[in-house]
Design an enzyme around this catalytic site. Structure first.
Site, PDB file in Angstrom:
ATOM      1  CB  SER A  77       1.794 -43.304 168.936  1.00  0.00           C
ATOM      2  OG  SER A  77       2.840 -43.544 168.014  1.00  0.00           O
ATOM      3  CE  LYS A  80       1.928 -40.705 165.548  1.00  0.00           C
ATOM      4  NZ  LYS A  80       2.731 -41.685 166.293  1.00  0.00           N
ATOM      5  CB  SER A 125      -0.245 -44.531 164.728  1.00  0.00           C
ATOM      6  OG  SER A 125       0.448 -44.163 165.898  1.00  0.00           O
TER       7      SER A 125
END
Length: 275
Positions: A77, A80, A125
């Site tokens: 993540s 991202k 997230s």
């Protein structure tokens, strides 16, 4: 086990010496960065871990083992951050308030089971939001922007909506720090607007004494688990960029983003950068 006062004094001296070095002229070759290696094994509780910090004003690095800091892993993540930049730059999402509707699929994390904006998705997230974002960008544009950003090995081989979780993309702690430095300094191939939005939505703490900006990541695979925390700390007119990762086997798989964040903050506190 905590750093000794003597070690902290040595660290402070090195930083002061680097700060006092003559400022190079425009035509001069910039002075090489100061680097200090610290043994931080105690923070990783026996797991293989890496920590790197870059002090912007003093052009100084702190690292654990250099080879470990250069080892590449799936970004999970932490990707991202770049995924957000690409979504904004391509116009797939217009701003941080853009809503993608939840399709009703139940997830183990209650916060995911609702509609999300870009800002709420990165703060929580939310994987499904970024999977949909990636599908809308498409493989060709995604590959072009990942390569242009110089992100890790820039290889998005795999499914367009999971390549950062189980595909070929890899990045090291050192590379995460360099990527974040470029984002902070507006030196990435994205519009100022896109970079400003992303820098705003990854702020985790904003206090009178400091600002903490960052993103966690958790790699969950059959053979290993990896926890990530990357970002920077703004304090006293300086910026400290950092990246922490550590891995464990699937059997004792306690490595995750939350644990990496805790380790990272403990180290920053030990260095006197956080209260």
């Amino acid at each position: 086990m905590r750093f000794s006062k003597q070690l902290i004094s040595i660290l402070t001296l090195i930083f002061l010496l680097s700060a006092c070095a003559p400022t190079p002229t425009a035509a001069a070759t910039p002075a090489p960065a100061v680097e200090l290696r610290l043994d931080l094994e105690q923070y990783f509780d026996g797991a293989e871990g890496a920590f790197v910090l870059y002090d912007l004003n003093r052009n100084a690095y702190i690292r654990t083992d250099s080879a470990r800091c250069a080892e590449q892993f799936l970004p999970a993540s932490t990707f991202k951050i770049l995924n957000s930049l690409i979504g904004l730059e391509t116009g797939v999402i217009p701003d941080e308030n853009y809503i993608i509707q939840w399709d009703g699929t139940p997830y183990d994390f209650p916060a995911w089971n609702q509609d999300h904006t870009l800002q709420s998705a990165i703060q929580n997230s939310v994987i499904w939001y970024y999977q949909e974002l990636a599908r809308r960008v498409g493989a060709e544009k995604m590959q072009s922007w990942v390569k242009a950003a110089g992100y890790g090995n820039a290889d998005i081989t795999g499914n367009i909506d999971t390549f950062w979780l189980d595909g070929a993309l890899r990045i090291s702690a050192d590379e995460e720090v360099e990527f974040l430095k470029r984002l902070y300094q507006n030196d990435l191939p994205f519009s100022q607007r896109a970079m400003d939005i992303v820098k705003k939505i990854i702020v985790q703490e904003d206090t009178p004494a400091y600002r903490l900006i960052g993103k966690t990541g958790s790699v969950v695979r059959m053979e290993e688990r990896v926890g990530w925390f990357v970002g920077w700390l703004e304090k006293d007119g300086n910026v400290y960029f950092f990246a922490t990762n550590f891995k464990t086997t699937s059997q004792d798989g306690w490595a995750n983003g939350a644990a990496a964040r805790e380790i990272n903050l403990e180290i920053l506190a030990e260095l006197g950068l956080l209260p």
